[in-house]
Design a protein around this motif. Structure first.
Motif, PDB file in Angstrom:
ATOM      1  N   ARG A 206      52.732  54.480  70.802  1.00  0.00           N
ATOM      2  CA  ARG A 206      51.359  54.847  71.148  1.00  0.00           C
ATOM      3  C   ARG A 206      50.451  53.643  70.987  1.00  0.00           C
ATOM      4  O   ARG A 206      50.812  52.633  70.385  1.00  0.00           O
ATOM      5  CB  ARG A 206      50.905  56.025  70.281  1.00  0.00           C
ATOM      6  N   ASN A 207      49.243  53.749  71.525  1.00  0.00           N
ATOM      7  CA  ASN A 207      48.257  52.687  71.463  1.00  0.00           C
ATOM      8  C   ASN A 207      46.902  53.279  71.099  1.00  0.00           C
ATOM      9  O   ASN A 207      46.783  54.473  70.846  1.00  0.00           O
ATOM     10  CB  ASN A 207      48.172  51.950  72.816  1.00  0.00           C
ATOM     11  N   GLY A 208      45.889  52.454  71.080  1.00  0.00           N
ATOM     12  CA  GLY A 208      44.548  52.938  70.828  1.00  0.00           C
ATOM     13  C   GLY A 208      44.149  52.854  69.369  1.00  0.00           C
ATOM     14  O   GLY A 208      44.925  52.458  68.492  1.00  0.00           O
ATOM     15  N   LEU A 209      42.891  53.246  69.108  1.00  0.00           N
ATOM     16  CA  LEU A 209      42.312  53.111  67.774  1.00  0.00           C
ATOM     17  C   LEU A 209      43.050  53.964  66.739  1.00  0.00           C
ATOM     18  O   LEU A 209      43.322  53.500  65.621  1.00  0.00           O
ATOM     19  CB  LEU A 209      40.832  53.494  67.804  1.00  0.00           C
ATOM     20  N   THR A 210      43.401  55.190  67.104  1.00  0.00           N
ATOM     21  CA  THR A 210      44.090  56.054  66.141  1.00  0.00           C
ATOM     22  C   THR A 210      45.422  55.450  65.717  1.00  0.00           C
ATOM     23  O   THR A 210      45.774  55.445  64.532  1.00  0.00           O
ATOM     24  CB  THR A 210      44.314  57.454  66.742  1.00  0.00           C
ATOM     25  N   HIS A 211      46.141  54.925  66.681  1.00  0.00           N
ATOM     26  CA  HIS A 211      47.422  54.285  66.366  1.00  0.00           C
ATOM     27  C   HIS A 211      47.204  53.059  65.486  1.00  0.00           C
ATOM     28  O   HIS A 211      47.965  52.835  64.526  1.00  0.00           O
ATOM     29  CB  HIS A 211      48.135  53.886  67.658  1.00  0.00           C
ATOM     30  N   LEU A 212      46.182  52.287  65.779  1.00  0.00           N
ATOM     31  CA  LEU A 212      45.890  51.101  64.972  1.00  0.00           C
ATOM     32  C   LEU A 212      45.589  51.491  63.530  1.00  0.00           C
ATOM     33  O   LEU A 212      46.073  50.849  62.587  1.00  0.00           O
ATOM     34  CB  LEU A 212      44.704  50.345  65.568  1.00  0.00           C
ATOM     35  N   LEU A 213      44.804  52.538  63.336  1.00  0.00           N
ATOM     36  CA  LEU A 213      44.482  52.982  61.983  1.00  0.00           C
ATOM     37  C   LEU A 213      45.736  53.461  61.242  1.00  0.00           C
ATOM     38  O   LEU A 213      45.900  53.213  60.044  1.00  0.00           O
ATOM     39  CB  LEU A 213      43.436  54.102  62.028  1.00  0.00           C
ATOM     40  N   LYS A 214      46.624  54.126  61.960  1.00  0.00           N
ATOM     41  CA  LYS A 214      47.873  54.557  61.337  1.00  0.00           C
ATOM     42  C   LYS A 214      48.735  53.357  60.957  1.00  0.00           C
ATOM     43  O   LYS A 214      49.402  53.359  59.912  1.00  0.00           O
ATOM     44  CB  LYS A 214      48.631  55.484  62.285  1.00  0.00           C
ATOM     45  N   ARG A 215      48.719  52.338  61.788  1.00  0.00           N
ATOM     46  CA  ARG A 215      49.464  51.119  61.468  1.00  0.00           C
ATOM     47  C   ARG A 215      48.932  50.488  60.190  1.00  0.00           C
ATOM     48  O   ARG A 215      49.708  50.059  59.318  1.00  0.00           O
ATOM     49  CB  ARG A 215      49.376  50.118  62.620  1.00  0.00           C
ATOM     50  N   ARG A 216      47.624  50.425  60.062  1.00  0.00           N
ATOM     51  CA  ARG A 216      47.045  49.799  58.868  1.00  0.00           C
ATOM     52  C   ARG A 216      47.322  50.643  57.628  1.00  0.00           C
ATOM     53  O   ARG A 216      47.548  50.107  56.535  1.00  0.00           O
ATOM     54  CB  ARG A 216      45.542  49.595  59.071  1.00  0.00           C
TER      55      ARG A 216
END
Length: 259
Positions: A206-216
């Motif tokens: 997945r991509n996008g802001l939600t995915h980025l926050l989950k990555r962090r």
């Protein structure tokens, strides 16, 4: 029909590495359309992992047992992921001993997060054991962009197959990355055969802001995983189920990298 209904025409969506397994994980896996996942927690005996995987598998979701071996000492640790291994092998053996123990088993052997921080196989390690490795990971949510680039370089230079996974330590990360095999995966043996044969696959995340926050959030979780308290409990106290002196043949105690 695929187990999870997330793919069509006999294809199967598989998350090849998760660390957690409970009712919430299963519900989320089904909701995002996964057909199978590999459950490979740290420091759990294979018998416990197998029992838990069987308990949470059903007609909609296949849970395959796995072991991410913690090789060598804490300062030189490297991880190796075995999918549905035949026999229990403890942690804290050298990388050489670990690879020798699992090489003859009917298992898929994967390289998770190559050269990531201080807990991974190096490019040189992968070259040494290339004839035993089935695939190299090139993406997971704990990685930073430069980790993904380096993993792709290593995989390309090795000539080995690749895979991605959620490497989920947190429930919300389940289904953030998966491999879609161009065949049905209805059993652990099916998955092992697909990995060992280099079966055709596509990889998605997945991509996008939600995915980025989950990555962090996943990366931040490493802070707890690498505390001294955990090191003391796991290594110095030696009371983990996967310690070589535990429920294993006596010969493993002599192979302990800390001896």
């Amino acid at each position: 029909m695929p187990r999870g209904g997330g793919s069509t025409d006999g294809e199967s969506r598989v998350d090849l590495h998760v660390k957690i397994l409970d009712e919430k994980v299963v519900r989320r896996a089904k909701a995002v359309g996964l057909d199978a996942l590999v459950y490979a927690p740290h420091f759990e005996h294979l018998s416990t992992i197998r029992e838990r995987a069987a308990r949470f598998s059903d007609d909609e979701l296949l849970v395959v047992p796995g072991r991410e071996y913690f090789t060598d000492t804490w300062t030189d640790r490297k991880h190796v992921l075995a999918v549905d291994p035949d026999e229990p092998v403890p942690d804290f053996l050298t990388l050489e001993d670990t690879m020798a123990e699992i090489a003859d088993q009917d298992t898929g052997i994967l390289v998770p997060h190559p050269e990531f921080l201080t807990l991974s196989m190096t490019e040189s390690d992968i070259a040494t054991y290339a004839d035993r490795v089935d695939a190299v990971e090139v993406y997971n949510p704990k990685h930073w962009p430069w980790d993904d680039r380096r993993a792709r370089e290593i995989a390309r230079d090795s000539g080995l197959q690749t895979y991605i996974s959620s490497y989920a330590h947190l429930t919300t990360t389940i289904g953030e990355a998966w491999v879609e095999f161009e065949r049905p995966i209805d059993s652990a043996a099916d998955l092992v055969e697909a990995l060992r044969s280099g079966a055709p696959r596509r990889m998605y995340h997945r991509n996008g802001l939600t995915h980025l926050l989950k990555r962090r959030a996943e990366f931040a979780h490493l802070g707890w995983e690498n505390t001294y308290d955990k090191f003391k409990r796991v290594v110095l106290e030696g009371d983990e189920p996967t310690h070589p002196a535990g429920d294993y043949p006596d010969r493993f105690a002599d192979m302990n990298a800390y001896r």
